[in-house]
Scaffold this motif. Sequence first.
Motif, PDB file in Angstrom:
ATOM      1  N   ALA A 152      38.200   9.706   6.310  1.00 51.55           N
ATOM      2  CA  ALA A 152      38.556   8.706   7.320  1.00 51.55           C
ATOM      3  C   ALA A 152      39.200   7.479   6.692  1.00 51.55           C
ATOM      4  CB  ALA A 152      37.344   8.325   8.161  1.00 51.55           C
ATOM      5  N   ARG A 153      40.144   7.727   5.802  1.00 51.97           N
ATOM      6  CA  ARG A 153      40.932   6.690   5.119  1.00 51.97           C
ATOM      7  C   ARG A 153      40.087   5.792   4.208  1.00 51.97           C
ATOM      8  NH1 ARG A 153      44.447   4.703  10.170  1.00 51.97           N
ATOM      9  NH2 ARG A 153      42.382   4.567  11.015  1.00 51.97           N
ATOM     10  N   THR A 154      38.881   6.273   3.840  1.00 52.84           N
ATOM     11  CA  THR A 154      37.981   5.503   2.984  1.00 52.84           C
ATOM     12  C   THR A 154      37.635   6.323   1.747  1.00 52.84           C
ATOM     13  OG1 THR A 154      37.021   4.408   4.910  1.00 52.84           O
ATOM     14  CG2 THR A 154      35.743   4.322   2.875  1.00 52.84           C
ATOM     15  N   CYS A 155      37.726   5.694   0.589  1.00 52.95           N
ATOM     16  CA  CYS A 155      37.309   6.345  -0.663  1.00 52.95           C
ATOM     17  C   CYS A 155      35.787   6.398  -0.654  1.00 52.95           C
ATOM     18  CB  CYS A 155      37.813   5.547  -1.868  1.00 52.95           C
ATOM     19  SG  CYS A 155      37.108   6.103  -3.442  1.00 52.95           S
ATOM     20  N   GLN A 156      35.209   7.580  -0.807  1.00 56.20           N
ATOM     21  CA  GLN A 156      33.759   7.724  -0.793  1.00 56.20           C
ATOM     22  C   GLN A 156      33.131   7.331  -2.135  1.00 56.20           C
ATOM     23  OE1 GLN A 156      31.935   8.614   2.176  1.00 56.20           O
ATOM     24  NE2 GLN A 156      33.978   7.932   2.780  1.00 56.20           N
ATOM     25  N   GLY A 157      33.961   7.054  -3.130  1.00 55.05           N
ATOM     26  CA  GLY A 157      33.453   6.575  -4.424  1.00 55.05           C
ATOM     27  C   GLY A 157      33.120   5.103  -4.396  1.00 55.05           C
ATOM     28  N   CYS A 158      34.050   4.279  -3.899  1.00 52.76           N
ATOM     29  CA  CYS A 158      33.834   2.822  -3.864  1.00 52.76           C
ATOM     30  C   CYS A 158      33.594   2.314  -2.449  1.00 52.76           C
ATOM     31  CB  CYS A 158      35.021   2.095  -4.493  1.00 52.76           C
ATOM     32  SG  CYS A 158      36.591   2.343  -3.607  1.00 52.76           S
ATOM     33  N   ARG A 159      33.723   3.200  -1.439  1.00 55.87           N
ATOM     34  CA  ARG A 159      33.482   2.872  -0.024  1.00 55.87           C
ATOM     35  C   ARG A 159      34.475   1.826   0.506  1.00 55.87           C
ATOM     36  NH1 ARG A 159      30.410   7.079   1.283  1.00 55.87           N
ATOM     37  NH2 ARG A 159      28.474   7.158   0.124  1.00 55.87           N
ATOM     38  N   GLN A 160      35.670   1.788  -0.078  1.00 53.92           N
ATOM     39  CA  GLN A 160      36.712   0.856   0.369  1.00 53.92           C
ATOM     40  C   GLN A 160      37.754   1.619   1.191  1.00 53.92           C
ATOM     41  OE1 GLN A 160      36.932  -2.560  -0.400  1.00 53.92           O
ATOM     42  NE2 GLN A 160      34.859  -2.295  -1.205  1.00 53.92           N
ATOM     43  N   GLU A 161      38.152   1.015   2.313  1.00 54.74           N
ATOM     44  CA  GLU A 161      39.218   1.621   3.114  1.00 54.74           C
ATOM     45  C   GLU A 161      40.538   1.343   2.410  1.00 54.74           C
ATOM     46  OE1 GLU A 161      41.070   1.476   7.612  1.00 54.74           O
ATOM     47  OE2 GLU A 161      39.007   0.810   7.284  1.00 54.74           O
ATOM     48  N   LEU A 162      41.360   2.385   2.348  1.00 55.42           N
ATOM     49  CA  LEU A 162      42.635   2.247   1.641  1.00 55.42           C
ATOM     50  C   LEU A 162      43.654   1.514   2.505  1.00 55.42           C
ATOM     51  CD1 LEU A 162      42.869   5.814   0.058  1.00 55.42           C
ATOM     52  CD2 LEU A 162      41.922   3.750  -0.936  1.00 55.42           C
ATOM     53  N   ALA A 163      44.561   0.794   1.850  1.00 56.29           N
ATOM     54  CA  ALA A 163      45.619   0.068   2.554  1.00 56.29           C
ATOM     55  C   ALA A 163      46.627   1.062   3.123  1.00 56.29           C
ATOM     56  CB  ALA A 163      46.319  -0.893   1.589  1.00 56.29           C
ATOM     57  N   ILE A 170      49.935   8.515  -0.398  1.00 49.97           N
ATOM     58  CA  ILE A 170      49.115   9.732  -0.526  1.00 49.97           C
ATOM     59  C   ILE A 170      49.614  10.786   0.443  1.00 49.97           C
ATOM     60  CG2 ILE A 170      46.777  10.670  -0.192  1.00 49.97           C
ATOM     61  CD1 ILE A 170      45.713   7.934  -1.171  1.00 49.97           C
ATOM     62  N   ARG A 171      49.969  10.376   1.677  1.00 49.58           N
ATOM     63  CA  ARG A 171      50.487  11.296   2.682  1.00 49.58           C
ATOM     64  C   ARG A 171      51.772  11.961   2.193  1.00 49.58           C
ATOM     65  NH1 ARG A 171      50.326   7.561   6.892  1.00 49.58           N
ATOM     66  NH2 ARG A 171      48.186   7.882   7.512  1.00 49.58           N
ATOM     67  N   ALA A 172      52.605  11.195   1.502  1.00 46.77           N
ATOM     68  CA  ALA A 172      53.892  11.700   1.033  1.00 46.77           C
ATOM     69  C   ALA A 172      53.764  12.551  -0.223  1.00 46.77           C
ATOM     70  CB  ALA A 172      54.836  10.529   0.765  1.00 46.77           C
ATOM     71  N   ALA A 173      52.647  12.451  -0.933  1.00 45.45           N
ATOM     72  CA  ALA A 173      52.483  13.192  -2.201  1.00 45.45           C
ATOM     73  C   ALA A 173      52.296  14.676  -1.918  1.00 45.45           C
ATOM     74  CB  ALA A 173      51.294  12.644  -2.964  1.00 45.45           C
ATOM     75  N   ALA A 174      52.760  15.491  -2.847  1.00 43.65           N
ATOM     76  CA  ALA A 174      52.595  16.951  -2.732  1.00 43.65           C
ATOM     77  C   ALA A 174      51.113  17.298  -2.788  1.00 43.65           C
ATOM     78  CB  ALA A 174      53.347  17.631  -3.872  1.00 43.65           C
ATOM     79  N   PRO A 175      50.697  18.410  -2.141  1.00 44.88           N
ATOM     80  CA  PRO A 175      49.281  18.778  -2.105  1.00 44.88           C
ATOM     81  C   PRO A 175      48.650  18.954  -3.491  1.00 44.88           C
ATOM     82  CG  PRO A 175      50.519  20.097  -0.539  1.00 44.88           C
ATOM     83  CD  PRO A 175      51.516  19.314  -1.333  1.00 44.88           C
ATOM     84  N   ASP A 176      49.435  19.338  -4.508  1.00 42.76           N
ATOM     85  CA  ASP A 176      48.859  19.555  -5.836  1.00 42.76           C
ATOM     86  C   ASP A 176      48.987  18.335  -6.742  1.00 42.76           C
ATOM     87  OD1 ASP A 176      51.586  19.734  -6.089  1.00 42.76           O
ATOM     88  OD2 ASP A 176      51.547  21.438  -7.459  1.00 42.76           O
ATOM     89  N   THR A 177      49.486  17.222  -6.192  1.00 45.17           N
ATOM     90  CA  THR A 177      49.620  15.986  -6.966  1.00 45.17           C
ATOM     91  C   THR A 177      48.249  15.303  -7.052  1.00 45.17           C
ATOM     92  OG1 THR A 177      51.878  15.692  -6.174  1.00 45.17           O
ATOM     93  CG2 THR A 177      50.793  13.746  -7.108  1.00 45.17           C
ATOM     94  N   VAL A 178      47.934  14.803  -8.242  1.00 42.02           N
ATOM     95  CA  VAL A 178      46.674  14.080  -8.439  1.00 42.02           C
ATOM     96  C   VAL A 178      46.879  12.646  -7.953  1.00 42.02           C
ATOM     97  CG1 VAL A 178      45.000  13.243 -10.134  1.00 42.02           C
ATOM     98  CG2 VAL A 178      46.050  15.501 -10.412  1.00 42.02           C
ATOM     99  N   VAL A 179      46.072  12.266  -6.927  1.00 43.66           N
ATOM    100  CA  VAL A 179      46.150  10.900  -6.407  1.00 43.66           C
ATOM    101  C   VAL A 179      44.851  10.181  -6.746  1.00 43.66           C
ATOM    102  CG1 VAL A 179      47.806  11.378  -4.576  1.00 43.66           C
ATOM    103  CG2 VAL A 179      45.385  11.692  -4.131  1.00 43.66           C
ATOM    104  N   ARG A 180      44.972   8.859  -6.945  1.00 42.57           N
ATOM    105  CA  ARG A 180      43.797   8.087  -7.344  1.00 42.57           C
ATOM    106  C   ARG A 180      43.630   6.881  -6.441  1.00 42.57           C
ATOM    107  NH1 ARG A 180      44.301   7.436 -13.753  1.00 42.57           N
ATOM    108  NH2 ARG A 180      42.334   6.351 -13.427  1.00 42.57           N
ATOM    109  N   CYS A 181      42.400   6.429  -6.324  1.00 44.27           N
ATOM    110  CA  CYS A 181      42.062   5.249  -5.533  1.00 44.27           C
ATOM    111  C   CYS A 181      42.538   4.015  -6.288  1.00 44.27           C
ATOM    112  CB  CYS A 181      40.548   5.198  -5.293  1.00 44.27           C
ATOM    113  SG  CYS A 181      39.999   3.697  -4.460  1.00 44.27           S
ATOM    114  N   GLU A 182      43.205   3.110  -5.573  1.00 38.26           N
ATOM    115  CA  GLU A 182      43.690   1.880  -6.198  1.00 38.26           C
ATOM    116  C   GLU A 182      42.546   0.935  -6.570  1.00 38.26           C
ATOM    117  OE1 GLU A 182      46.759   0.764  -7.150  1.00 38.26           O
ATOM    118  OE2 GLU A 182      47.495   2.777  -6.727  1.00 38.26           O
ATOM    119  N   ASN A 183      41.426   1.057  -5.851  1.00 36.24           N
ATOM    120  CA  ASN A 183      40.307   0.143  -6.100  1.00 36.24           C
ATOM    121  C   ASN A 183      39.445   0.569  -7.283  1.00 36.24           C
ATOM    122  OD1 ASN A 183      40.868  -1.544  -3.805  1.00 36.24           O
ATOM    123  ND2 ASN A 183      40.139   0.141  -2.541  1.00 36.24           N
TER     124      ASN A 183
END
Length: 196
Positions: A152-163, A170-183
């Motif tokens: 739900a647009r929230t990182c479950q690691g830091c519990r911060q909603e992403l901008a 992230i939506r534009a990234a390919a499914p096999d691309t590694v994406v990371r939380c900015e926080n």
Amino acid sequence: MAAQTEESDCAREQTKAEQDVDQVRQRAARDQQRLDSGAVTSPKDLSNLQHEIASLAKRQGDLEDVVLEVMERREAAQERVNELTERVASVQSKIDDATGRRDAAFEQIDGEAASVTKEREVVAASVPADLLKLYDKLREQQGGIGAAKLYARTCQGCRQELAITELNEIRAAAPDTVVRCENCRRILVRTAKSGL
């Protein structure tokens, strides 16, 4: 231990009091035997001997009262020792039961840990080496959690909603691309419930 000591002290006191009664009884018996034998002929000696026998009888009665009082205290101390011994046994039984349950839980946890470790080895073998290296590095830095679910647009690691901009990337990234939380910099795991 205090109750056992008290019971032991009462036992010694009872033995001593019984010995005192026995000595008085023996002395009174000797005096009575002398009186009955007729060996004492002097009226003064006879009077003294009769007075001593009466005095010894009173002393014997007093000492027997002491023995009874000590026996009562000893009996109370023995009851206390028995009660405490039963309580100790009950507590020890509970300790043994809890120890057994704890040991069984440790055994189960060890079994689960071994199973999860084997599963991780199988999964880790299918993950590219550079991604596994990044994941292990993040786990070490982040207290054991290197990847977190994006829910739900929230990182479950830091519990911060992403901008919104981050979500669009992230939506534009390919499914096999590694994406990371900015926080928190953890690897984000995308699912159908990520809110993308």
